[in-house]
Design a protein around this motif. Structure first.
Motif, short mmCIF file in Angstrom:
data_model
loop_
_atom_site.label_atom_id
_atom_site.label_comp_id
_atom_site.label_asym_id
_atom_site.label_seq_id
_atom_site.Cartn_x
_atom_site.Cartn_y
_atom_site.Cartn_z
N VAL A 83 0.96 -1.02 -0.27
CA VAL A 83 -0.01 0.37 0.63
C VAL A 83 0.78 1.44 0.28
O VAL A 83 0.39 2.02 -0.44
CB VAL A 83 -1.05 0.22 1.13
CG1 VAL A 83 -1.53 1.15 1.80
CG2 VAL A 83 -2.47 -0.92 1.11
N VAL A 84 2.03 1.95 1.06
CA VAL A 84 3.14 2.68 1.17
C VAL A 84 3.10 2.98 -0.23
O VAL A 84 3.68 4.05 -1.20
CB VAL A 84 3.74 2.11 2.25
CG1 VAL A 84 5.55 3.54 2.21
CG2 VAL A 84 3.05 2.61 3.43
N CYS A 85 3.90 1.35 -0.98
CA CYS A 85 4.27 2.06 -2.61
C CYS A 85 3.64 1.90 -3.75
O CYS A 85 3.94 1.86 -4.39
CB CYS A 85 5.37 0.40 -2.82
SG CYS A 85 6.40 0.48 -1.58
N ARG A 86 2.27 1.13 -3.23
CA ARG A 86 0.95 2.05 -3.83
C ARG A 86 0.97 1.31 -5.47
O ARG A 86 0.90 1.23 -6.35
CB ARG A 86 1.21 3.40 -4.51
CG ARG A 86 0.97 4.85 -4.43
CD ARG A 86 0.34 4.54 -2.99
NE ARG A 86 0.37 5.81 -2.22
CZ ARG A 86 1.37 6.95 -1.30
NH1 ARG A 86 2.06 6.22 -0.86
NH2 ARG A 86 0.31 7.84 -1.28
N GLU A 87 1.50 -0.29 -4.83
CA GLU A 87 2.00 -1.58 -6.35
C GLU A 87 0.47 -2.26 -6.07
O GLU A 87 0.02 -3.14 -4.90
CB GLU A 87 3.05 -2.32 -5.05
CG GLU A 87 4.22 -1.98 -6.00
CD GLU A 87 4.21 -1.74 -7.22
OE1 GLU A 87 3.57 -2.52 -7.78
OE2 GLU A 87 4.83 -1.17 -7.97
N GLN A 88 -0.97 -1.50 -6.38
CA GLN A 88 -2.11 -1.77 -5.75
C GLN A 88 -3.01 -3.75 -6.92
O GLN A 88 -2.82 -4.59 -5.94
CB GLN A 88 -3.20 -0.90 -7.39
CG GLN A 88 -3.49 0.76 -6.84
CD GLN A 88 -4.33 0.81 -7.41
OE1 GLN A 88 -5.05 0.73 -7.40
NE2 GLN A 88 -4.01 2.41 -7.19
N ARG A 92 -3.58 -6.69 -3.75
CA ARG A 92 -4.66 -7.50 -4.48
C ARG A 92 -4.07 -8.42 -4.59
O ARG A 92 -5.35 -9.13 -4.32
CB ARG A 92 -5.30 -6.68 -6.35
CG ARG A 92 -6.00 -5.51 -5.82
CD ARG A 92 -6.39 -4.78 -7.05
NE ARG A 92 -7.90 -6.33 -7.22
CZ ARG A 92 -8.91 -5.61 -6.93
NH1 ARG A 92 -9.66 -4.59 -6.02
NH2 ARG A 92 -9.99 -6.85 -7.47
N ASP A 93 -3.33 -9.08 -5.10
CA ASP A 93 -3.25 -10.67 -5.02
C ASP A 93 -3.25 -10.76 -3.75
O ASP A 93 -2.72 -12.30 -3.53
CB ASP A 93 -1.26 -10.71 -5.75
CG ASP A 93 -1.64 -10.82 -6.95
OD1 ASP A 93 -2.53 -9.86 -7.71
OD2 ASP A 93 -0.86 -9.95 -7.69
N PHE A 251 11.98 3.49 -10.44
CA PHE A 251 12.85 2.88 -10.95
C PHE A 251 11.71 1.20 -11.28
O PHE A 251 10.44 1.17 -10.48
CB PHE A 251 14.39 2.32 -10.60
CG PHE A 251 13.80 2.25 -9.23
CD1 PHE A 251 13.27 0.54 -8.69
CD2 PHE A 251 14.40 2.66 -8.30
CE1 PHE A 251 12.92 0.95 -6.94
CE2 PHE A 251 13.71 2.68 -6.97
CZ PHE A 251 13.79 1.57 -5.93
N PRO A 252 11.61 0.25 -11.87
CA PRO A 252 10.66 -0.48 -12.08
C PRO A 252 10.82 -1.31 -10.98
O PRO A 252 11.60 -1.89 -9.65
CB PRO A 252 11.20 -1.75 -13.53
CG PRO A 252 12.02 -0.85 -13.87
CD PRO A 252 13.20 0.11 -13.17
N THR A 253 9.29 -1.48 -10.68
CA THR A 253 8.95 -2.35 -9.34
C THR A 253 8.39 -4.29 -9.53
O THR A 253 8.51 -4.31 -8.26
CB THR A 253 8.20 -1.65 -8.52
OG1 THR A 253 7.32 -1.05 -9.62
CG2 THR A 253 8.97 0.00 -8.61
#
Length: 253
Positions: A83-88, A92-93, A251-253
């Motif tokens: 959530v902090v890294c905004r990796e939705q 969700r996974d 950078f790519p996450t």
């Protein structure tokens, strides 16, 4: 290995409390990737080939099936980091992982978790996946985290660390800006009070509250999208550039 990345995240943020540096952001992203990878490896069927981005490189490995690390404590940390890294997509996974699996894997060797932890994880999953059990699970989590009902943890920890994120989340779900900001500010104050008392004052784990930081990020993003919701909290426990999502896409996450 995951604990080493966790330490790097904490120490990097101690040295760079507003996360002004790309290297500090990278420490957060790398730990997020490691925590997420751990759950991909331990929740897919044994032998499943996996390709995972970790520390700027695509890694190839195979799933192992559930392990003790597939527990609710690690799950909540993985969720809040995403959530902090905004990796939705990542969070969700994570929300697709059954809470019963977290319970079975985490308690397989006799370790016990407060029952509120499982309702808390379920409530977060219900929120993200728009499932109908949100109110029921959040209510149960809050009730079971009171000192009178809790089976594990000391009263001070429950009152100052465990309960405030749940209360903040409740106000976010209700879209009640004033009470959300009040709950978040109070939660951060209680976090500070807990970690600056006695011998804990020298413990760097008190540098920030990951659950409250994640809920602050959700509130900040909600205010960006909803004109009827406002975010008003400022605190040294909320790293500025994490809260404002300044580094996303670096950078790519």
């Amino acid at each position: 290995m995951v604990s080493a990345f966790r330490s790097n995240t904490i120490y990097s943020t101690v040295a760079d409390p507003e996360v002004d540096l790309a290297s500090t952001w990278e420490a957060w992203v790398t730990e997020m990737q490691m925590q997420y990878a751990m759950f991909k490896i331990t929740t897919n069927p044994e032998g499943t080939p996996l390709e995972l981005m970790i520390n700027r490189k695509l890694r190839h490995t195979t799933a192992t099936g559930p392990r003790y690390c597939t527990n609710v404590g690690n799950w909540t940390r993985a969720f809040f980091l995403a959530v902090v890294c905004r990796e939705q997509q990542r969070y969700r996974d994570l929300c697709e992982i059954p809470v019963d699996l977290l319970r079975e894997a985490g308690e397989a060797k006799g370790t016990r978790y407060n029952p509120s932890s499982y309702h808390w994880a379920a409530a977060l999953q219900d929120f993200v996946l728009h499932r109908p059990g949100l109110a029921e699970n959040l209510t149960a989590a809050m009730e079971l985290s009171t000192p009178e009902r809790a089976e594990i943890s000391d009263p001070e920890y429950l009152n100052k660390i465990t309960f405030p994120p749940m209360n903040t989340f409740l106000r976010l779900v209700q879209r009640d800006s004033d009470r959300y900001n009040q709950a978040l500010a109070q939660g951060l104050a209680l976090h500070g009070d807990y970690w600056t008392t006695g011998d804990r004052i020298n413990d760097i784990k008190g540098m920030f509250s990951l659950p409250l930081l994640a809920l602050a990020c959700l509130g900040y993003d909600t205010a960006e999208q909803d004109p009827d919701f406002h975010f008003d909290v400022e605190s040294g426990y909320l790293p500025k550039h994490l809260l404002e999502n300044s580094w996303y896409g670096e950078f790519p996450t």
